[in-house]
Design an enzyme around this catalytic site. Sequence first.
Site, mmCIF file in Angstrom:
data_model
loop_
_atom_site.group_PDB
_atom_site.id
_atom_site.type_symbol
_atom_site.label_atom_id
_atom_site.label_comp_id
_atom_site.label_asym_id
_atom_site.label_seq_id
_atom_site.Cartn_x
_atom_site.Cartn_y
_atom_site.Cartn_z
ATOM 1 N N SER A 164 -42.768 38.347 55.701
ATOM 2 C CA SER A 164 -42.388 39.543 54.876
ATOM 3 C C SER A 164 -43.606 40.273 54.589
ATOM 4 O O SER A 164 -44.673 39.680 54.345
ATOM 5 C CB SER A 164 -41.649 39.557 53.741
ATOM 6 O OG SER A 164 -41.943 38.669 52.788
ATOM 7 N N CYS A 165 -43.606 41.552 54.738
ATOM 8 C CA CYS A 165 -44.806 42.520 54.135
ATOM 9 C C CYS A 165 -44.355 43.580 53.538
ATOM 10 O O CYS A 165 -42.960 43.830 53.257
ATOM 11 C CB CYS A 165 -45.595 42.959 55.460
ATOM 12 S SG CYS A 165 -44.687 44.348 56.340
ATOM 13 N N PRO A 166 -44.883 44.321 52.536
ATOM 14 C CA PRO A 166 -44.527 45.272 51.737
ATOM 15 C C PRO A 166 -43.882 46.482 52.390
ATOM 16 O O PRO A 166 -42.651 46.709 51.770
ATOM 17 C CB PRO A 166 -45.779 46.015 51.039
ATOM 18 C CG PRO A 166 -46.775 44.758 51.055
ATOM 19 C CD PRO A 166 -46.544 44.021 52.448
#
Length: 504
Positions: free
Chosen positions: A8-10
């Site tokens: 997951s990334c921002p």
Amino acid sequence: MKFVAVSSCPTGIAHTYMAAEALEQAGRDAGHEVVVETQGAAGSTPLDPAVIAAADGVIYAADLEVKDKERFAGKPFVDVGVKKAVHDAPGVLASAIAAVEAGVPAGAAPVAITSPATKVDSNASVGVRIRQWLMTGVSYMIPFVAAGGILIALGFMLAGIAWDGGNGAVEVTKIPVADLVANFDPTSLQQWSAVLFQTGALAFGFLVPVLSGFIAYAIADRPGLVPGFVGGAASVAVGAGFLGGLVTGFVAGGLAWWISRWNVPKGVRGVMPVVVTPLLSSLLVGIITLVVIGRPIAAAMDGLSDWLNGLSGNNLVLLGALLGAMMGFDLGGPVNKVAYTFAITGLAVPNLPNDANQFKIMAAVMAAGMVAPLAMALATVVRKGLFTHAERENGKAAWLLGASFISEGAIPFAAADPWRVIVSSLVGSSAAGALSMAFAAGVRAPHGGIWVLPLITNFWGWLIAIAVGMVVTCAIVVALKSARPSAVVQAEQAADAQLAAAVA
């Protein structure tokens, strides 16, 4: 070995899925099985419990807190940022193997969880924390910008057909929602264009509250949502707009975090999260926004809007070149996101005319962000001998990623050869941004690349800007790589030659 992973990334868009692909490929190359759950903007499909049960270890390639982390309890794990998995998936896999062999859970570094929305190292600087909180708000806001912007643009396109004389973009805004509800005529093209416009305008109305609410959520978890949304709505009411939403998000999050940690009697603890915290934090945010900071921020927003609309000629071209260089510098990193956020900030200003400079800025940023992956894809075709086998495969995917305005498609190339790729990208992306401004291309949609081409004004000029930037970047990177070929590429060529000779 068998591993399960979560990425997951921002923003939940590019890095999330690139990390998943890199980990799966690293597993195949090393003879291990890696199954990845992507927790991105499109949601996630949870891993099969049987797959988790059979796994030897877990890899967390995440910049956000992993959802339902208790599923993996008791298994050895490594916990790294998503960019580490993108740039060095084999190294991450090696760490996971070592953790399994050690037989105990092992993290890459001590991690402090500040909320379910945000994860930063315990020793992270204030700047890192602020960036994480800000990007959480922006990531939730982007779908509203995309949906609202595209619907408004479609409404204007239809209005241009529905009204004669080229004044449809003005006339469609004059039809109020009440008239649509009371007197809608399904055979009227004018009313259909008004439906599209008003629906997009409604989606746009959520931008600032969503931004503010989820910044506060990132800081304080659910107690921050109510004061965050209230602060964002108050910002819209006083005309403070996007800048006001940024400020109220941090103020609301800080207040909610502080109040929720009061040491209160046991009898009051049960009503703190549902009554006391939202009540007091919303009251304080409302007072602060409406009475103290609202008017100064509104004045700043008006000044910024006037400055942008006052730009013309060479000034616009220079701004396009600067924003283009920022987009091409770190390919989805912080500098790239600053330029992108600046562009979508302009889209949040209400009642902009069709030729507003804010739309030109968005088009320039989108064009520049598409250049690097497209140029790397082109370079792997025109001079494939300068690239490794893996880079050539990445080049095939980069065509689609670049065309879709996903700058991160060039990251595998930049990771393997940073300075030559980044220098080339800087020059070419800057040229694309400047030319897009010079051609006065504009777009209301904040994302989409070629898939929103019908919504772009002067799209031929915009396409020319991208093509020029792509060719410039490709030419520079080919020239730099030709001057000093990569040792890895030379080694691969030698191995290929030996294999060909042996076969012959």
